[in-house]
Design a protein around this motif. Structure first.
Motif, PDB file in Angstrom:
ATOM      1  N   ASP A 126      91.020  -2.771   5.195  1.00  0.00           N
ATOM      2  CA  ASP A 126      90.592  -1.491   4.619  1.00  0.00           C
ATOM      3  C   ASP A 126      90.540  -1.517   3.099  1.00  0.00           C
ATOM      4  O   ASP A 126      90.367  -0.471   2.444  1.00  0.00           O
ATOM      5  CB  ASP A 126      91.505  -0.357   5.089  1.00  0.00           C
ATOM      6  N   GLY A 127      90.721  -2.688   2.485  1.00  0.00           N
ATOM      7  CA  GLY A 127      90.620  -2.812   1.037  1.00  0.00           C
ATOM      8  C   GLY A 127      91.905  -2.567   0.296  1.00  0.00           C
ATOM      9  O   GLY A 127      91.933  -2.649  -0.940  1.00  0.00           O
ATOM     10  N   THR A 128      92.993  -2.273   0.983  1.00  0.00           N
ATOM     11  CA  THR A 128      94.296  -2.079   0.332  1.00  0.00           C
ATOM     12  C   THR A 128      95.064  -3.397   0.318  1.00  0.00           C
ATOM     13  O   THR A 128      94.740  -4.345   1.040  1.00  0.00           O
ATOM     14  CB  THR A 128      95.118  -1.009   1.066  1.00  0.00           C
ATOM     15  N   TYR A 129      96.104  -3.427  -0.511  1.00  0.00           N
ATOM     16  CA  TYR A 129      96.953  -4.611  -0.599  1.00  0.00           C
ATOM     17  C   TYR A 129      98.355  -4.275  -0.101  1.00  0.00           C
ATOM     18  O   TYR A 129      98.869  -3.171  -0.337  1.00  0.00           O
ATOM     19  CB  TYR A 129      97.048  -5.114  -2.044  1.00  0.00           C
ATOM     20  N   VAL A 130      98.967  -5.233   0.567  1.00  0.00           N
ATOM     21  CA  VAL A 130     100.374  -5.156   0.939  1.00  0.00           C
ATOM     22  C   VAL A 130     101.115  -6.180   0.095  1.00  0.00           C
ATOM     23  O   VAL A 130     100.759  -7.364   0.088  1.00  0.00           O
ATOM     24  CB  VAL A 130     100.576  -5.443   2.445  1.00  0.00           C
ATOM     25  N   TYR A 131     102.140  -5.725  -0.623  1.00  0.00           N
ATOM     26  CA  TYR A 131     102.884  -6.612  -1.510  1.00  0.00           C
ATOM     27  C   TYR A 131     104.199  -7.012  -0.837  1.00  0.00           C
ATOM     28  O   TYR A 131     104.867  -6.186  -0.203  1.00  0.00           O
ATOM     29  CB  TYR A 131     103.163  -5.926  -2.849  1.00  0.00           C
ATOM     30  N   LYS A 132     104.575  -8.275  -1.025  1.00  0.00           N
ATOM     31  CA  LYS A 132     105.772  -8.753  -0.348  1.00  0.00           C
ATOM     32  C   LYS A 132     106.457  -9.835  -1.183  1.00  0.00           C
ATOM     33  O   LYS A 132     105.800 -10.591  -1.914  1.00  0.00           O
ATOM     34  CB  LYS A 132     105.420  -9.316   1.037  1.00  0.00           C
ATOM     35  N   THR A 133     107.775  -9.903  -1.057  1.00  0.00           N
ATOM     36  CA  THR A 133     108.582 -10.934  -1.719  1.00  0.00           C
ATOM     37  C   THR A 133     109.407 -11.668  -0.671  1.00  0.00           C
ATOM     38  O   THR A 133     110.019 -11.039   0.198  1.00  0.00           O
ATOM     39  CB  THR A 133     109.515 -10.311  -2.768  1.00  0.00           C
ATOM     40  N   GLU A 134     109.412 -12.997  -0.759  1.00  0.00           N
ATOM     41  CA  GLU A 134     110.208 -13.817   0.157  1.00  0.00           C
ATOM     42  C   GLU A 134     111.035 -14.805  -0.658  1.00  0.00           C
ATOM     43  O   GLU A 134     110.546 -15.382  -1.635  1.00  0.00           O
ATOM     44  CB  GLU A 134     109.323 -14.577   1.135  1.00  0.00           C
ATOM     45  N   THR A 135     112.266 -14.981  -0.234  1.00  0.00           N
ATOM     46  CA  THR A 135     113.151 -15.962  -0.865  1.00  0.00           C
ATOM     47  C   THR A 135     113.819 -16.783   0.221  1.00  0.00           C
ATOM     48  O   THR A 135     114.399 -16.232   1.161  1.00  0.00           O
ATOM     49  CB  THR A 135     114.223 -15.274  -1.723  1.00  0.00           C
ATOM     50  N   ASP A 136     113.713 -18.100   0.099  1.00  0.00           N
ATOM     51  CA  ASP A 136     114.346 -19.010   1.055  1.00  0.00           C
ATOM     52  C   ASP A 136     115.197 -20.013   0.286  1.00  0.00           C
ATOM     53  O   ASP A 136     114.764 -20.570  -0.729  1.00  0.00           O
ATOM     54  CB  ASP A 136     113.302 -19.774   1.878  1.00  0.00           C
ATOM     55  N   ASP A 137     116.411 -20.228   0.782  1.00  0.00           N
ATOM     56  CA  ASP A 137     117.304 -21.233   0.210  1.00  0.00           C
ATOM     57  C   ASP A 137     117.835 -22.108   1.332  1.00  0.00           C
ATOM     58  O   ASP A 137     118.371 -21.601   2.324  1.00  0.00           O
ATOM     59  CB  ASP A 137     118.478 -20.570  -0.515  1.00  0.00           C
ATOM     60  N   ASP A 162     102.254  -5.636   7.647  1.00  0.00           N
ATOM     61  CA  ASP A 162     102.096  -6.398   6.410  1.00  0.00           C
ATOM     62  C   ASP A 162     101.313  -7.697   6.615  1.00  0.00           C
ATOM     63  O   ASP A 162     101.344  -8.588   5.782  1.00  0.00           O
ATOM     64  CB  ASP A 162     103.462  -6.701   5.800  1.00  0.00           C
ATOM     65  N   VAL A 163     100.621  -7.813   7.739  1.00  0.00           N
ATOM     66  CA  VAL A 163      99.855  -9.023   8.036  1.00  0.00           C
ATOM     67  C   VAL A 163      98.389  -8.648   8.207  1.00  0.00           C
ATOM     68  O   VAL A 163      98.059  -7.695   8.913  1.00  0.00           O
ATOM     69  CB  VAL A 163     100.375  -9.706   9.312  1.00  0.00           C
ATOM     70  N   SER A 164      97.516  -9.390   7.563  1.00  0.00           N
ATOM     71  CA  SER A 164      96.081  -9.103   7.627  1.00  0.00           C
ATOM     72  C   SER A 164      95.381 -10.003   8.639  1.00  0.00           C
ATOM     73  O   SER A 164      95.639 -11.204   8.700  1.00  0.00           O
ATOM     74  CB  SER A 164      95.441  -9.292   6.254  1.00  0.00           C
ATOM     75  N   SER A 165      94.482  -9.417   9.405  1.00  0.00           N
ATOM     76  CA  SER A 165      93.676 -10.208  10.349  1.00  0.00           C
ATOM     77  C   SER A 165      92.746 -11.168   9.628  1.00  0.00           C
ATOM     78  O   SER A 165      92.237 -12.122  10.216  1.00  0.00           O
ATOM     79  CB  SER A 165      92.861  -9.274  11.245  1.00  0.00           C
ATOM     80  N   LEU A 166      92.509 -10.941   8.329  1.00  0.00           N
ATOM     81  CA  LEU A 166      91.661 -11.850   7.552  1.00  0.00           C
ATOM     82  C   LEU A 166      92.270 -13.247   7.463  1.00  0.00           C
ATOM     83  O   LEU A 166      91.560 -14.233   7.255  1.00  0.00           O
ATOM     84  CB  LEU A 166      91.443 -11.291   6.139  1.00  0.00           C
ATOM     85  N   THR A 212      83.596 -21.837   7.335  1.00  0.00           N
ATOM     86  CA  THR A 212      83.271 -20.464   7.709  1.00  0.00           C
ATOM     87  C   THR A 212      82.542 -19.799   6.552  1.00  0.00           C
ATOM     88  O   THR A 212      83.087 -19.663   5.453  1.00  0.00           O
ATOM     89  CB  THR A 212      84.546 -19.683   8.050  1.00  0.00           C
ATOM     90  N   GLU A 213      81.337 -19.388   6.802  1.00  0.00           N
ATOM     91  CA  GLU A 213      80.504 -18.810   5.752  1.00  0.00           C
ATOM     92  C   GLU A 213      80.884 -17.346   5.514  1.00  0.00           C
ATOM     93  O   GLU A 213      81.195 -16.600   6.449  1.00  0.00           O
ATOM     94  CB  GLU A 213      79.035 -18.903   6.150  1.00  0.00           C
ATOM     95  N   ILE A 214      80.874 -16.946   4.251  1.00  0.00           N
ATOM     96  CA  ILE A 214      81.032 -15.530   3.895  1.00  0.00           C
ATOM     97  C   ILE A 214      79.632 -14.933   3.815  1.00  0.00           C
ATOM     98  O   ILE A 214      78.797 -15.353   3.001  1.00  0.00           O
ATOM     99  CB  ILE A 214      81.789 -15.374   2.575  1.00  0.00           C
ATOM    100  N   VAL A 215      79.357 -13.956   4.667  1.00  0.00           N
ATOM    101  CA  VAL A 215      77.999 -13.415   4.792  1.00  0.00           C
ATOM    102  C   VAL A 215      77.825 -12.086   4.072  1.00  0.00           C
ATOM    103  O   VAL A 215      76.733 -11.520   4.052  1.00  0.00           O
ATOM    104  CB  VAL A 215      77.633 -13.254   6.288  1.00  0.00           C
ATOM    105  N   GLY A 216      78.897 -11.573   3.498  1.00  0.00           N
ATOM    106  CA  GLY A 216      78.793 -10.307   2.787  1.00  0.00           C
ATOM    107  C   GLY A 216      80.157  -9.812   2.363  1.00  0.00           C
ATOM    108  O   GLY A 216      81.159 -10.543   2.440  1.00  0.00           O
ATOM    109  N   ALA A 217      80.223  -8.559   1.920  1.00  0.00           N
ATOM    110  CA  ALA A 217      81.497  -7.985   1.484  1.00  0.00           C
ATOM    111  C   ALA A 217      81.426  -6.471   1.551  1.00  0.00           C
ATOM    112  O   ALA A 217      80.361  -5.863   1.376  1.00  0.00           O
ATOM    113  CB  ALA A 217      81.843  -8.440   0.074  1.00  0.00           C
ATOM    114  N   HIS A 218      82.577  -5.862   1.800  1.00  0.00           N
ATOM    115  CA  HIS A 218      82.707  -4.414   1.752  1.00  0.00           C
ATOM    116  C   HIS A 218      83.379  -4.036   0.432  1.00  0.00           C
ATOM    117  O   HIS A 218      84.400  -4.611   0.051  1.00  0.00           O
ATOM    118  CB  HIS A 218      83.562  -3.901   2.914  1.00  0.00           C
ATOM    119  N   ALA A 219      82.784  -3.060  -0.242  1.00  0.00           N
ATOM    120  CA  ALA A 219      83.323  -2.611  -1.533  1.00  0.00           C
ATOM    121  C   ALA A 219      84.213  -1.398  -1.334  1.00  0.00           C
ATOM    122  O   ALA A 219      83.888  -0.477  -0.577  1.00  0.00           O
ATOM    123  CB  ALA A 219      82.190  -2.276  -2.486  1.00  0.00           C
ATOM    124  N   TYR A 220      85.359  -1.405  -2.037  1.00  0.00           N
ATOM    125  CA  TYR A 220      86.314  -0.296  -1.968  1.00  0.00           C
ATOM    126  C   TYR A 220      86.650   0.158  -3.386  1.00  0.00           C
ATOM    127  O   TYR A 220      86.451  -0.585  -4.368  1.00  0.00           O
ATOM    128  CB  TYR A 220      87.579  -0.728  -1.222  1.00  0.00           C
TER     129      TYR A 220
END
Length: 757
Positions: A425-436, A616-620, A667-675
């Motif tokens: 939908d054109g929004t962003y999900v922000y996330k932080t991960e830390t592994d030790d 927080d996971v995108s199908s893209l 995989t070809e990019i055939v277009g884009a949706h503008a938000y």
């Protein structure tokens, strides 16, 4: 007068005795006791006399004697000495010699021609030295021209073997398992051509002695330093400075060989562009390899190997690009690796040899990467130990090999990751991960047994073996039976079949953290190989081979959007095709080979959670279809290469290499949706449904003496002589309205000098 008469009488008696002594001629043949092939240049002699002869190319000999009963002795390097007691009238003598290990100590080639080792091709030092060079000297660039190999691009030494990923192949150097044989993330291998004696390359159906290889094996043997004289060279190429030296420590007893390289093109770039690149450190590396050999006794050899490297870069794409429409990034890293090893070879008897290897490795790395979507900082320290033993026993008609390996590593690693995920939908999900991972201990062990045997002498041969392994982190045990048959249709023509089960612990899945650290229920990936081929030795030093193959992969590791599992074994792959290989072996003036590979490889994801279930996971990021076959991402349907080397004389040489392949899927990019906010979401076409353009590259290299001095060589080479535009990948402007081409190497003339001392 009486004195003259006495002398004549004695002389006549001597003549009579000589005429009375009959001369006998003994004929015979010398053969291998198992293969029944003739043994050329075997020494045949009469015991107690100085008479000896050599066998001809058919193993035949003829020797004279004046005795009615003699003992004939026959021997040659690589075989046990044999004796026959013969009496007049002499019949044809037949020697059938048994292989001895005395000659093979340090270089164990036990009836190499009749061992059944799957799809194997041996590359010797002269093959590597004669062929065209690259911007950076690399032995694996020669292996990339062999059948069964699909390459990524001009900048990579990674190899995709018969439908396998690059990490599904394993590498060995002098029996030492090299976990990561690459510099610069795969752009360069550690195998310095100056140090290589031979490379055994396996593209399928390999025997049980090779653990953790799912698709292929690269087995490298390094040279031993000269035991009688010191020599070496200095080499200056357009990109790298190299020094090589070898010689005796104690003549005929011990030797050393060492080679070191350092890139300097990066220094020249900074010097040439001054302040513009003052904050840029282009990719660089130092590396060093050495080997010390000590002949403890006629039955013992000790080797000390060292491999060390340091690489790094400090790069900001904004500093070198004027294109504001493309995405920028920064990458800074440094990486240090040191691997010392000791290798002991012991000859217990003519039938029994042993080899023991112990190595350690220290690896330290620090990495920082940032672009518009990701900011990552990571570091790691690894320390591991590796032990391997091999025992080879030869009996009549059998070569039995048993081996064991033990691996332990301790890892300290940390990852700080900040990223954003673009949603449909054109929004962003922000996330932080830390592994030790603090002092994480990982271990593996394996045991194998295999036997090469002659079922029907000079006709039918069998290899049977089994490999059992354990990975202690996931407590997984695997058993991999393997075998093969070889039938000699004629003296020069053989039919071969190999099959086996292969597995690889879940330590890699491309880039990123090892899958077993994310999911301790993950299992090993597995594959079954089927290889059928025919090969023939031809006149004029020619060799030809045709092979067809099928590989069925199962339990392939794929990413899953569920954050509690991350990885699953829900992947499958199938690969099939055929190879054609025609080689002119090094001899006289010219040598080279022609190789063609046809590959059909497809992947399938059997099951995966729906990304829509996780906010927080995108199908893209999970575009692969589920339950359907789609092309393997590194599949090139047709691959063709030609290598030609010609020697005008010892110091004047011409080398030509040509490679062609069809394009990889993308995989070809055939277009884009503008938000709102200038956010664009790409619209993708069919997954991996398009193909990159065909790849063509012709290289030519000419080597000449400099100032007519035999100890100084000058070479000039043209990379991509036809200036063909090879496309590596496509990238897009921020709104996806423009597509750009990332090209591989253009036409590049290079030159270098080598001074031999």
């Amino acid at each position: 007068m009486r004195k003259i008469t006495a002398v004549l009488t004695i002389f006549l008696h001597v003549i009579a005795l000589c005429q009375g002594a009959e001369a006998f001629v003994i004929t015979g043949v010398v053969r291998d006791s198992v293969t029944k092939e003739p043994v050329k240049d075997a020494v045949v002699s009469v015991k107690g006399s100085h008479e000896s002869v050599l066998t001809d190319s058919e193993g035949r000999f003829e020797i004279s004697t004046g005795e009615e009963s003699v003992k004939i002795i026959c021997g040659t390097q690589g075989y046990r000495t044999s004796e026959l007691r013969l009496s007049a009238p002499y019949q044809e003598a037949v020697f059938e010699l048994d292989v001895s290990m005395h000659y093979t100590l340090g270089k164990i080639y036990v009836r190499d021609k009749h061992r059944i080792e799957g799809s194997k091709q041996k590359i010797r030092a002269e093959n590597i030295k004669r062929t065209t060079s690259q911007l950076f000297s690399d032995s694996l660039k020669v292996v990339q021209t062999l059948p069964g190999v699909v390459i990524g691009d001009d900048f990579s030494s990674l190899m995709y073997i018969r439908g396998g990923e690059y990490y599904e192949s394993v590498s060995f150097l002098d029996n030492i398992h090299i976990l990561v044989p690459y510099l610069w993330g795969g752009a360069q291998s550690i195998f310095n051509p100056s140090m290589v004696d031979r490379i055994d390359f396996y593209s399928g159906g390999f025997p049980a002695k090779y653990p953790q290889a799912l698709s292929g094996v690269i087995d490298v043997a390094s040279i031993e330093g000269s035991f009688d004289e010191r020599n070496g060279y200095l080499d200056i190429s357009p990109t790298t400075f190299e020094i090589f030296a070898q010689g005796p420590v104690k003549k005929e007893k011990s030797s050393y060989v060492v080679a070191a390289r350092r890139t300097y093109y990066d220094l020249l770039m900074n010097l040439a562009y001054g302040d513009k690149y003052k904050d840029i450190a282009f990719p660089f590396f130092y590396d060093l390899q050495s080997k010390f050999t000590w002949k403890l006794s006629p039955k013992d050899k000790l080797f000390f190997n060292t491999i060390a490297s340091y690489e790094g870069m400090d790069f900001d794409s904004k500093a070198i690009s004027d294109n504001d429409e493309t995405r920028s990034f920064e990458f800074h890293y440094n990486d240090v690796r040191v691997l010392p090893a000791v290798n002991w070879e012991h000859l217990a008897s003519d039938d029994l040899s042993m080899n023991f290897v112990f190595s350690t490795r220290y690896h330290r790395g620090a990495y920082d990467f940032a672009n518009d979507d990701v900011n990552s900082t990571s570091g790691q320290n690894e320390y591991d130990v590796y032990f391997r033993d091999k025992v080879t026993y030869m009996a009549s008609g059998h070569t039995i090999e048993q081996g064991f390996y033990l691996f332990r590593t301790w890892v300290d690693a940390n990852v700080d990751l900040n990223y954003r995920t673009l949603m449909p939908d054109g929004t962003y999900v922000y996330k932080t991960e830390t592994d030790d991972f603090d002092r994480t201990r990982i271990g593996a062990m394996g045991l194998y047994l295999q036997d090469d045997m002659a079922i029907v002498s000079d006709k039918l041969y069998l290899n049977a073996g089994v490999l059992a392994e354990r990975f202690d982190y996931t407590k997984e045990n695997t058993v991999s039976p393997r075998g093969g048959l070889k039938y000699d249709l004629t003296k020069n023509t053989s039919l071969k079949f190999n099959t086996g089960i292969y597995s690889q612990f879940p330590v890699q899945a491309g880039r990123g953290a090892p899958p077993f650290l994310e999911n301790d229920n993950i299992e090993s990936e597995k594959a079954v190989h089927y290889v059928l081929g025919v090969e023939r030795e031809l006149p004029n030093h020619l060799f030809a081979r045709v092979e067809t193959y099928i590989k069925d992969y199962s339990d392939m590791i794929v990413r899953d959007p569920d954050p509690d599992i991350v990885y699953t074994n829900n992947g499958a792959r199938k690969a099939s095709g055929f190879d054609v290989f025609v080689q002119r072996k090094p001899s006289e003036k010219w040598d080279g080979w022609l190789a063609y590979t046809y590959l059909d490889a497809k992947d399938k994801i059997l099951e995966r959670n729906d990304p829509a279930n996780y906010a927080d996971v995108s199908s893209l990021n999970y575009r692969e279809p589920v339950g359907e076959w789609f092309p393997f991402s590194n599949e090139r349907k047709h691959n063709f290469s030609v290598v030609f080397n010609y020697e005008f004389d010892k110091i004047r040489r011409l080398s030509v290499t040509y490679r062609y392949s069809t394009g990889t899927p993308y995989t070809e990019i055939v277009g884009a949706h503008a938000y709102p906010g200038g956010v664009y979401v790409p619209v993708y076409g069919e997954h991996l449904g398009s193909r990159m353009p065909e790849y063509h590259r012709l290289d030519a290299k000419l080597t000449l003496p400099l100032f007519n001095k035999e100890n100084t060589e000058f070479y000039v080479q043209v990379i991509n002589l036809t200036a063909h535009k090879n496309i590596d990948r496509y990238y897009y402007s921020s709104d996806y309205s423009k597509r750009y081409e990332a090209q591989m190497l253009p036409l590049i003339p290079i030159a270098g000098v080598r001074h031999i001392f």
